[in-house]
Motif scaffolding. Structure first.
Motif, PDB file in Angstrom:
ATOM      1  N   GLN A  43       0.818  -1.201  -0.188  1.00 23.22           N
ATOM      2  CA  GLN A  43      -0.024  -0.009   0.106  1.00 23.22           C
ATOM      3  C   GLN A  43       0.896   1.141  -0.081  1.00 23.22           C
ATOM      4  O   GLN A  43       0.808   2.281  -0.893  1.00 23.22           O
ATOM      5  N   ALA A  44       2.094   1.217   0.592  1.00 22.09           N
ATOM      6  CA  ALA A  44       2.930   2.312   0.944  1.00 22.09           C
ATOM      7  C   ALA A  44       3.365   2.508  -0.659  1.00 22.09           C
ATOM      8  O   ALA A  44       3.510   3.905  -1.191  1.00 22.09           O
ATOM      9  N   VAL A  45       3.957   1.728  -1.388  1.00 18.80           N
ATOM     10  CA  VAL A  45       4.184   1.694  -2.634  1.00 18.80           C
ATOM     11  C   VAL A  45       3.420   2.384  -3.584  1.00 18.80           C
ATOM     12  O   VAL A  45       3.511   3.522  -4.376  1.00 18.80           O
ATOM     13  N   TYR A  46       1.874   2.134  -3.488  1.00 19.38           N
ATOM     14  CA  TYR A  46       0.907   2.872  -4.163  1.00 19.38           C
ATOM     15  C   TYR A  46       0.831   4.316  -3.782  1.00 19.38           C
ATOM     16  O   TYR A  46       0.644   5.224  -4.512  1.00 19.38           O
ATOM     17  N   GLU A  47       0.844   4.535  -2.443  1.00 17.63           N
ATOM     18  CA  GLU A  47       0.837   5.892  -2.012  1.00 17.63           C
ATOM     19  C   GLU A  47       2.078   6.893  -2.615  1.00 17.63           C
ATOM     20  O   GLU A  47       1.554   7.866  -3.042  1.00 17.63           O
ATOM     21  N   ALA A  48       3.081   6.089  -2.889  1.00 17.99           N
ATOM     22  CA  ALA A  48       4.061   6.791  -3.421  1.00 17.99           C
ATOM     23  C   ALA A  48       3.970   6.969  -4.829  1.00 17.99           C
ATOM     24  O   ALA A  48       4.524   7.936  -5.336  1.00 17.99           O
TER      25      ALA A  48
END
Length: 186
Positions: free
Chosen positions: A151-156
């Motif tokens: 999820q953090a990758v998608y936020e980035a």
């Protein structure tokens, strides 16, 4: 790491279907241990068939030295879409109004282990989005995947969580995310 990227339409899916299914099994089953009914090869193939039968479905395949290393695919949300129907909390009025040209759903993005962490997923994602005409792109991510790292990758990548949904009775509860295809959402 740069890979060769190939756009795929629904008509071309028979040429890459086996590679997509094999990568799915390798990553979901062997790498992540997701050996449940929802992630079975047969159920994934059913979802692939359903998605690719809808107007506007497209995919991008990544290759290195002729070997498939990953893929992503998605489809526009039509007027009669059920995409937003499993949201745990209602979204603002008008947010879920679809016309087949407003929102595209990124259904899957999968990269084989030796090619993870080198930007291949980003390359697949951006090559796929470069061909899209829609205003916004949505996806679902299991917030527990990688202890939140996925999820953090998608936020980035510019996605924002807008809620949670469980689209199938045996699927996880996913974070529902959205971002503009290009520029800003209007």
């Amino acid at each position: 790491m740069t890979v060769e990227l190939k756009q795929v339409t629904a008509e071309q899916l028979p040429l890459v279907r086996q590679a997509i299914l094999d990568i799915h099994v390798e990553v979901r089953h062997h790498d992540f241990g997701l050996n449940n009914a929802f992630n079975s090869r047969a159920r994934f193939d059913e979802r692939l068939t359903a998605y690719s039968s809808r107007p506007g479905w497209s995919a991008v395949m990544g290759y290195e030295d002729g070997r498939p290393v990953g893929f992503c695919f998605g489809v526009p949300l039509g007027v009669d879409t059920a995409w937003w129907s499993s949201m745990k909390e209602p979204l603002p009025e008008g947010f879920t109004a679809e016309n087949g040209k407003r929102t595209v759903a990124l259904n899957e993005i999968v990269v084989r282990k030796p090619w993870r962490g080198g930007g291949v997923a980003w390359q697949l994602h951006e090559a796929w989005l470069a061909q899209r005409e829609e205003e916004r792109v949505t996806l679902l991510v299991n917030p527990a995947a990688g202890n939140g790292a996925v999820q953090a990758v998608y936020e980035a990548w510019g996605y924002s969580k807008i809620g949670e949904q469980q689209p199938f009775p045996d699927s996880p509860v996913y974070a529902s995310m959205i971002r503009p295809v290009r520029g800003q959402l209007s």
